[in-house]
Design a protein around this motif. Structure first.
Motif, PDB file in Angstrom:
ATOM      1  N   ARG A  62      10.185   7.719  22.096  1.00 20.61           N
ATOM      2  CA  ARG A  62       9.766   6.991  20.902  1.00 20.61           C
ATOM      3  C   ARG A  62      10.985   6.744  20.031  1.00 20.61           C
ATOM      4  O   ARG A  62      11.847   7.597  19.858  1.00 20.61           O
ATOM      5  CB  ARG A  62       8.741   7.822  20.111  1.00 20.61           C
ATOM      6  CG  ARG A  62       7.474   8.140  20.877  1.00 20.61           C
ATOM      7  CD  ARG A  62       6.521   6.958  20.939  1.00 20.61           C
ATOM      8  NE  ARG A  62       6.068   6.568  19.619  1.00 20.61           N
ATOM      9  CZ  ARG A  62       5.069   7.153  18.962  1.00 20.61           C
ATOM     10  NH1 ARG A  62       4.421   8.164  19.527  1.00 20.61           N
ATOM     11  NH2 ARG A  62       4.707   6.743  17.770  1.00 20.61           N
ATOM     12  N   THR A 104      10.344  12.529  19.987  1.00 25.28           N
ATOM     13  CA  THR A 104       8.999  12.389  20.542  1.00 25.28           C
ATOM     14  C   THR A 104       9.072  11.616  21.851  1.00 25.28           C
ATOM     15  O   THR A 104       9.587  10.498  21.895  1.00 25.28           O
ATOM     16  CB  THR A 104       8.063  11.675  19.556  1.00 25.28           C
ATOM     17  OG1 THR A 104       7.997  12.429  18.334  1.00 25.28           O
ATOM     18  CG2 THR A 104       6.661  11.560  20.135  1.00 25.28           C
ATOM     19  N   ASN A 105       8.565  12.233  22.898  1.00 24.90           N
ATOM     20  CA  ASN A 105       8.658  11.650  24.231  1.00 24.90           C
ATOM     21  C   ASN A 105       7.265  11.471  24.827  1.00 24.90           C
ATOM     22  O   ASN A 105       6.430  12.372  24.780  1.00 24.90           O
ATOM     23  CB  ASN A 105       9.484  12.562  25.145  1.00 24.90           C
ATOM     24  CG  ASN A 105       9.657  11.991  26.534  1.00 24.90           C
ATOM     25  OD1 ASN A 105      10.265  10.943  26.710  1.00 24.90           O
ATOM     26  ND2 ASN A 105       9.124  12.686  27.536  1.00 24.90           N
ATOM     27  N   ASN A 106       7.023  10.294  25.396  1.00 21.17           N
ATOM     28  CA  ASN A 106       5.742  10.004  26.031  1.00 21.17           C
ATOM     29  C   ASN A 106       5.950   9.853  27.539  1.00 21.17           C
ATOM     30  O   ASN A 106       6.512   8.858  27.988  1.00 21.17           O
ATOM     31  CB  ASN A 106       5.136   8.718  25.442  1.00 21.17           C
ATOM     32  CG  ASN A 106       3.820   8.342  26.112  1.00 21.17           C
ATOM     33  OD1 ASN A 106       3.155   9.190  26.692  1.00 21.17           O
ATOM     34  ND2 ASN A 106       3.452   7.075  26.022  1.00 21.17           N
ATOM     35  N   ARG A 137       4.464   8.704  30.328  1.00 20.00           N
ATOM     36  CA  ARG A 137       3.311   7.853  30.616  1.00 20.00           C
ATOM     37  C   ARG A 137       2.869   7.961  32.076  1.00 20.00           C
ATOM     38  O   ARG A 137       3.681   7.967  32.984  1.00 20.00           O
ATOM     39  CB  ARG A 137       3.640   6.397  30.275  1.00 20.00           C
ATOM     40  CG  ARG A 137       3.904   6.171  28.794  1.00 20.00           C
ATOM     41  CD  ARG A 137       4.071   4.691  28.489  1.00 20.00           C
ATOM     42  NE  ARG A 137       5.318   4.169  29.042  1.00 20.00           N
ATOM     43  CZ  ARG A 137       5.663   2.889  28.995  1.00 20.00           C
ATOM     44  NH1 ARG A 137       4.847   2.002  28.447  1.00 20.00           N
ATOM     45  NH2 ARG A 137       6.815   2.483  29.490  1.00 20.00           N
ATOM     46  N   LEU A 190       2.316  13.547  25.633  1.00 22.27           N
ATOM     47  CA  LEU A 190       3.092  13.183  24.451  1.00 22.27           C
ATOM     48  C   LEU A 190       3.600  14.458  23.790  1.00 22.27           C
ATOM     49  O   LEU A 190       2.819  15.261  23.275  1.00 22.27           O
ATOM     50  CB  LEU A 190       2.226  12.380  23.472  1.00 22.27           C
ATOM     51  CG  LEU A 190       2.923  11.848  22.217  1.00 22.27           C
ATOM     52  CD1 LEU A 190       3.885  10.720  22.589  1.00 22.27           C
ATOM     53  CD2 LEU A 190       1.906  11.357  21.196  1.00 22.27           C
ATOM     54  N   SER A 193       6.380  16.319  21.108  1.00 19.96           N
ATOM     55  CA  SER A 193       7.348  16.210  20.014  1.00 19.96           C
ATOM     56  C   SER A 193       8.196  17.474  19.991  1.00 19.96           C
ATOM     57  O   SER A 193       7.680  18.588  20.152  1.00 19.96           O
ATOM     58  CB  SER A 193       6.638  16.032  18.667  1.00 19.96           C
ATOM     59  OG  SER A 193       5.967  14.786  18.620  1.00 19.96           O
ATOM     60  N   PHE A 246      -2.342   7.059  20.238  1.00 22.90           N
ATOM     61  CA  PHE A 246      -1.821   8.432  20.270  1.00 22.90           C
ATOM     62  C   PHE A 246      -2.532   9.340  19.267  1.00 22.90           C
ATOM     63  O   PHE A 246      -2.728  10.526  19.524  1.00 22.90           O
ATOM     64  CB  PHE A 246      -0.320   8.439  19.976  1.00 22.90           C
ATOM     65  CG  PHE A 246       0.504   7.783  21.044  1.00 22.90           C
ATOM     66  CD1 PHE A 246       0.273   8.039  22.376  1.00 22.90           C
ATOM     67  CD2 PHE A 246       1.531   6.910  20.703  1.00 22.90           C
ATOM     68  CE1 PHE A 246       1.039   7.444  23.372  1.00 22.90           C
ATOM     69  CE2 PHE A 246       2.308   6.301  21.683  1.00 22.90           C
ATOM     70  CZ  PHE A 246       2.054   6.565  23.013  1.00 22.90           C
TER      71      PHE A 246
END
Length: 235
Positions: A161, A170-172, A174, A184, A186, A212
């Motif tokens: 993100r 913050t990483n998603n 997917r 997700l 943080s 989210f």
């Protein structure tokens, strides 16, 4: 009376001019050379690496971080720099790319303007069924009783993100290109160690594309009990 006042003004004015010129003569004016030197000090900045090889010489990342991007143009850099707390720099490096996720490594400057960086390692989570056949070692916990496992490694896989407010990464991760499901996470950095500050997981990739904010939040009291493992290195 008016004539007397005018004469006094005419008398005083030359005296003021003389005093002003004397004061100006006593003040040392900066030379043109001094002004140029001062200007160069103000505008001088530390030269940052420009190419990927230049950055690698500074950060000294492992060869693994180049293998996944070797197919990209030789002009590819894949490095982003973020201002971090205590006026240090946080540097992200693209190590591998996928259809909708990327693998990144992060390096944190040891102190302001030191030019020295430490490689960070990230606690991450993987679904038990996705980890099947990929577990090298079980550190703790029962693999048969948890929906997810914890693992820790420098390569952070997902879609980063762009919002880095409050010094939070913050990483998603997917599960599909359209998003709507995944992990997700943080992170915040405390005493140079990466810690999970928030975790949301939506495992089911159904037709409901929830934002989210509506993903189920996993409490630390829950995810801290999940088994810790070491995953096999990607071949």
């Amino acid at each position: 009376m008016l004539n007397k006042h005018i004469s006094n003004v005419l008398l005083v004015s030359p005296i003021l001019l003389l005093l002003s010129s004397c004061y100006a003569a006593t003040v040392k004016q900066p030379s043109e050379k001094s002004l140029k030197e001062r200007s160069s000090v103000i505008t001088k900045t530390v030269k940052k690496p420009e190419t990927r090889n230049d950055w690698k010489a500074v950060l000294n990342w492992p060869e693994l971080c180049d293998e996944g991007v070797s197919h990209i143009s030789s002009f590819f850099v894949g490095v982003d720099v973020y201002p971090w707390f205590e006026e240090r720099q946080l540097v992200s490096v693209v190590c591998t790319t996928g259809a909708y996720n990327r693998g990144l490594m992060f390096f944190l400057e040891t102190e302001k303007n030191s030019g020295q960086y430490s490689l960070l390692s990230f606690p991450q989570f993987i679904a038990a069924d996705d980890a099947s056949g990929n577990v090298e070692t079980t550190i703790s916990g029962d693999l048969t009783k948890a929906p997810f496992y914890q693992f820790d490694q420098p390569l952070l896989w997902g879609s980063l993100r762009s919002d880095m407010s409050n010094f939070t990464i913050t990483n998603n991760n997917r599960y599909r290109g359209l998003g709507g499901c995944g992990v997700l996470t943080s992170y915040q950095i405390t005493d140079n160690k990466v810690q999970v500050s928030a975790l949301k997981i939506k495992k089911d990739c159904d037709e409901t594309n929830l934002p989210f904010s509506e993903w189920p939040k996993i409490a630390e009291s829950v995810f801290s009990t999940w088994p810790k493992v070491i995953l096999k290195e990607r071949g």
